[in-house]
Structure formats: C-alpha cells, structure tokens
Motif scaffolding. Structure first.
Motif, short mmCIF file in Angstrom:
data_model
loop_
_atom_site.label_atom_id
_atom_site.label_comp_id
_atom_site.label_asym_id
_atom_site.label_seq_id
_atom_site.Cartn_x
_atom_site.Cartn_y
_atom_site.Cartn_z
N GLU A 185 22.43 25.31 26.44
CA GLU A 185 21.99 25.78 27.74
C GLU A 185 23.17 25.96 28.68
O GLU A 185 24.15 25.21 28.60
CB GLU A 185 21.00 24.78 28.37
CG GLU A 185 19.71 24.64 27.59
CD GLU A 185 18.81 23.58 28.18
OE1 GLU A 185 17.64 23.52 27.78
OE2 GLU A 185 19.28 22.80 29.04
N GLN A 186 23.09 26.93 29.52
CA GLN A 186 24.12 27.17 30.53
C GLN A 186 23.50 26.98 31.91
O GLN A 186 22.44 27.51 32.20
CB GLN A 186 24.69 28.58 30.42
CG GLN A 186 25.78 28.88 31.44
CD GLN A 186 26.26 30.30 31.37
OE1 GLN A 186 25.65 31.14 30.72
NE2 GLN A 186 27.34 30.60 32.04
N ARG A 187 24.16 26.20 32.75
CA ARG A 187 23.67 25.96 34.10
C ARG A 187 24.59 26.66 35.10
O ARG A 187 25.80 26.38 35.12
CB ARG A 187 23.59 24.46 34.40
CG ARG A 187 22.60 23.73 33.49
CD ARG A 187 22.60 22.24 33.75
NE ARG A 187 21.66 21.57 32.89
CZ ARG A 187 20.39 21.31 33.19
NH1 ARG A 187 19.94 21.69 34.39
NH2 ARG A 187 19.60 20.69 32.36
#
Length: 492
Positions: A263-265
């Motif tokens: 996941e990329q935040r």
C-alpha cells in the motif's frame, strides 16, 4: 539601521495562511537583485515564485525545502550592503536574533532549529539543516512525566560551508558553540531512538511519519546530527513489515493485514486538499441537477477547419473547446441568471463572466479563469485559453488566476470520456462538461449517416436555476455547436 534584513513569507492573498517551500532558487552567499525570484512556494492553490524585497547578498536561509511555513515567518536574511565591510557588533541583528533561545512547547518534542547556512554569533558556522541543542536547555522546565533535561556534553561541531562574511562576530543571544551528541539529549514526548536519545526530525518529517504510520523511535536517522529525513521515513514505510509470531488459532492472514506491505500512503495537502474541501462543501451545500444533450457537431468541426486555414489564424491554437467556450459566453448573454451566486438572502447576478477552464496538472485539478471573457473577441479568447493552459501545465498559475470564477467548463472529452456529472466550484451556479467528439451513426436529413457527435453535461444549482432555465441554456449551447455560423448571425 541594520544592513541585515529578514524577509518574511509574504501574504499570498485569497485567505492563504501558509506555504510549503518547494525549492530555493538561491543559496547562501549569492548576490541577488531586487525582485529576483528567490524561492518557490506551494500554497493550497498554486506554486508561486517569490521575489526578493531587497538587493544584496544572501546571508542566511532559515528553512529547508519541504518545510511548511506560516505567513509572516522569516524565511531568509539578506545583507543589503555587502560591500560595506565587517558587520559591526552593535547588538543583535535580525539574523542573529533568529538564533536566540525560544521555549519549545512540551508537546512538540523538539529542540531549537538552527540556521541553514550563514554565520552564528561569535563567528561560528551555523548548522546547515536540522535541530541542535542550546545553552539554556538545562534550564527548561521538565515535561510532565518526562525525564528532566540534561546538560549537553561538549562535542566539537562539524563546520559547514557558509557565505563569505566579515570576520567580526555578530552579536546575538547566547547559542551553544558546540553540539551535544544526540544520545545525551532528553527523551522526546513521542519517544526515544534505539540508542535512548532524542528523536531528531523536522516538523514536515514528523507529519509525514504520522501520515504514513511510521514510528520515528524505531528509525536511525541519516541526516545531520543523526536527524531523521523524509527519505528515512519513506524507506521505512515502503519496507516489508517484520514477521511476528502468530497466536494459537490465529489465521495466517487477516483482512486487516493483507496487502499492507503493498500500500502507498500519500499525504493530502496543497491543491489536492483544497480541491477535496471545495468539492465536499459544494456537493453537500448546493443542490445539484445534471442534464445531458447529445449534439451533431459536424458543421462546427468543418467551421474550425476553415478557421485554421485562414492566414491570420495559422499561428493560433484552435480546438473544439474554443467553440464550446464561445457558445457558453453567448448563451449567458441570453440567460444571465445562469451566471450568478447564491448568497443566502439574495442571488447575485454577475454582469461579467470569469470563465473557468478545469485543468489537470501534476499537482492536481485546478480551475483558472479568464477574467471578463465575455468582452473578448474569438481571437482574443483563443489566445487567452492558450496562455491559461500553458501556464497551468508549467505549474505557474497564480492564486489570483484561480479566484473569482463565475462559470466553468470541464473538457472530459480529452480523456476519451463521453460526458460526466461535474460538481460545481464553490460560489458558481453552473458547470458544463464537454465530452469526446466521436464519429457515430446519426439521422441526418432523413438518412442514417456517419456524423461527428458529442455529449454535453450541464450541472447547475437548483436553488438558482430551475429545470426550464437550465434546459434552455443547454439547448442554446447545443444549437451554437450544431451550426455556429448560423447561430452567430441569429444571436449577434
């Protein structure tokens, strides 16, 4: 009068209270001219270059790239008379005063910020980046439940290149001449590093760590004095999570943890944050209605081809959007209530049209507008739209160019989309979506023929525009696009 002058982040207008430093365009020691761009700052509306208020030599830079600064905060110090010789010891100068001890709120868990370049009092080279201890650290009040501050252990500070300035020291409030090792400092509120010392990180880095869910106390900083950098945080966020022993009966994979390492935040800030706030406010404030109209624009496309062929138009960018903009402006003259704002107890009808053109940029969606577009000729409108698009793509749209819009067009057709249900920009009563122009089978003069067709989508504020008015406005736009030359003769 001191020749060292501090330049504060100026008021950027439109209610903006802070800006993020994207890039410094000068460095310590550079000789600069009056009004020379010195820093690029990103606000919630645009990226702007800020010019120097004085000519002279850059004496010090107070904040690094990536820092978010409030309006009125000093960002740079300029020696306005670098050829006058040594700086006299006549008292604290603005630059030196910036190094004075300032009490830090306990909840921040931070120590005194140092200068970025420049010379500290006593001729000491200032710390380039980061935060260092001060001589008054031992006198600070202890934090609640925390460990009392310890006196710093003297350790030689590594010198860093600075601007060539006079040998005479600059008088200022006492500042520690030597830096203490990180491990000797008091623990921060948000914890200590693996070595037991204070976690050194600038405010933007701390905010990034919070957004990405990274615990700063588990990191080893790679920056000056062991400070934690943005790269350290991003590296930790993208690293696979360490395997933990599973409890008896616990499944190997849970819905909450599955795919967490992929996941990329992305922190929501700047243009993206402002767009989200505006769209949410508009969507839940103005009652939106959207109507659609499919139009045969074959004659309009042929008219554009003839226009491009004229000698005086060969150097002009001519696109279907130009005709759509002209159609909207002419339709507003026939239905002025469309160009208005709901103001609670009254409706404000504008006698001018600041025509917004939605533009997708690397920084997010922006809607610059052409001021008083209704007064422009077709050629002037084409030039204004070309300049607007080029400025937006270059990221140079000013906040003033994005304020005061009264009516907007969004060209979703450039993405191959037929149309959409656009959300009104706050304060506007109508927005038109222009879809892709496609060759489709169409009944023309009693026969099915391939024709160039597009679909328009008009969203409007139903408090101001009822169904009849919205339909007539959209129908007039469609009539112009179906036969622009006949419409011009009939309406003007």
């Amino acid at each position: 009068m001191s020749r060292i002058k501090e330049f504060n982040l100026p008021d950027l207008g439109e209610g903006l209270t802070e800006g993020e430093i994207l890039a410094w365009l000068v460095k310590v020691g550079d000789v600069i001219e009056l009004n020379q761009p010195i820093v690029e700052v990103e606000t919630a509306k645009a990226a702007v270059e800020i010019p120097a208020k004085w000519a002279g030599q850059v004496h010090a830079i107070f904040h690094p790239q990536g820092a978010t600064i409030e309006v009125g905060t000093p960002i740079i110090a300029i020696d306005t008379d670098p050829g006058a010789g040594p700086i006299e010891e006549s008292g604290p100068t603005p630059s030196a005063a910036s190094l004075a001890a300032v009490e830090v709120a306990p909840e921040e868990g931070m120590v005194e910020p140092g200068l970025i370049g420049g010379v500290a009092p006593g001729g000491r080279t200032a710390v380039l980046v980061g935060y260092g201890p001060r001589t008054t650290a031992a006198k600070r009040r202890p934090r609640k439940g925390g460990v009392p501050p310890q006196a710093p252990v003297p350790t030689p500070a590594a010198p860093v290149a600075a601007a060539p300035v006079a040998a005479a020291p600059v008088a200022a409030a006492p500042v520690a001449a030597q830096a203490a090792p990180v491990a000797s400092l008091a623990p921060a509120v948000n914890g200590t590093s693996r070595s037991g010392g204070l976690v050194l990180a600038k405010p933007p880095v701390r905010k990034l760590a919070k957004d990405l869910g990274v615990d700063l106390t588990t990191l080893t900083g790679s920056g000056p004095l062991g400070s934690i950098s943005r790269e350290d945080v991003q590296r930790a966020a993208s690293a696979p999570a360490a395997a933990e022993p599973l409890a008896v009966g616990t499944p190997a994979t849970s819905a909450a943890s599955f795919g967490a390492d992929r996941e990329q935040r992305i922190p929501v800030k700047g243009v993206r944050k402002l767009t989200a706030e505006n769209m949410s406010r508009s969507a839940f404030t103005a009652p939106h209605v959207t109507e659609f109209l499919t139009v045969d624009v074959t004659r309009a496309m042929k008219a554009l081809d003839r226009l491009r062929g004229r000698r005086e138009w060969r150097d002009v960018r001519v696109s279907p959007l130009l005709l759509v903009a002209k159609a909207v402006l002419l339709a507003v003259k026939r239905h002025p209530m469309v160009n208005s704002t709901w103001a609670g107890d009254e409706i404000v009808v504008k006698e001018y049209v600041n025509l917004g053109i939605a533009a997708a940029t690397e920084r997010g969606l922006i809607v610059p507008n052409i001021k008083d577009a209704g007064r422009l000729s077709l050629r002037e409108l084409a030039d204004a739209m070309t300049e607007l698009v080029q400025t937006a793509k270059a990221g140079r749209t000013s906040p003033a160019d994005m304020s005061g819009g009264t009516l907007t067009i969004t060209n979703v057709g450039v993405f191959g989309v037929d149309t959409g249900t656009p959300i009104l920009p706050p304060g506007e009563s109508a927005i038109l979506a222009f879809g892709a122009v496609r060759e489709l089978p169409w009944v023309h003069k009693g026969k099915v023929k391939p024709r160039l067709v597009t679909t328009l989508g008009l969203s409007f504020d139903h408090r101001i525009i009822d169904g009849e008015l919205g339909s007539k406005f959209l129908r007039d736009i469609g009539d112009f696009l179906a036969d622009p030359e006949a419409a011009l003769l009939a309406w003007t």
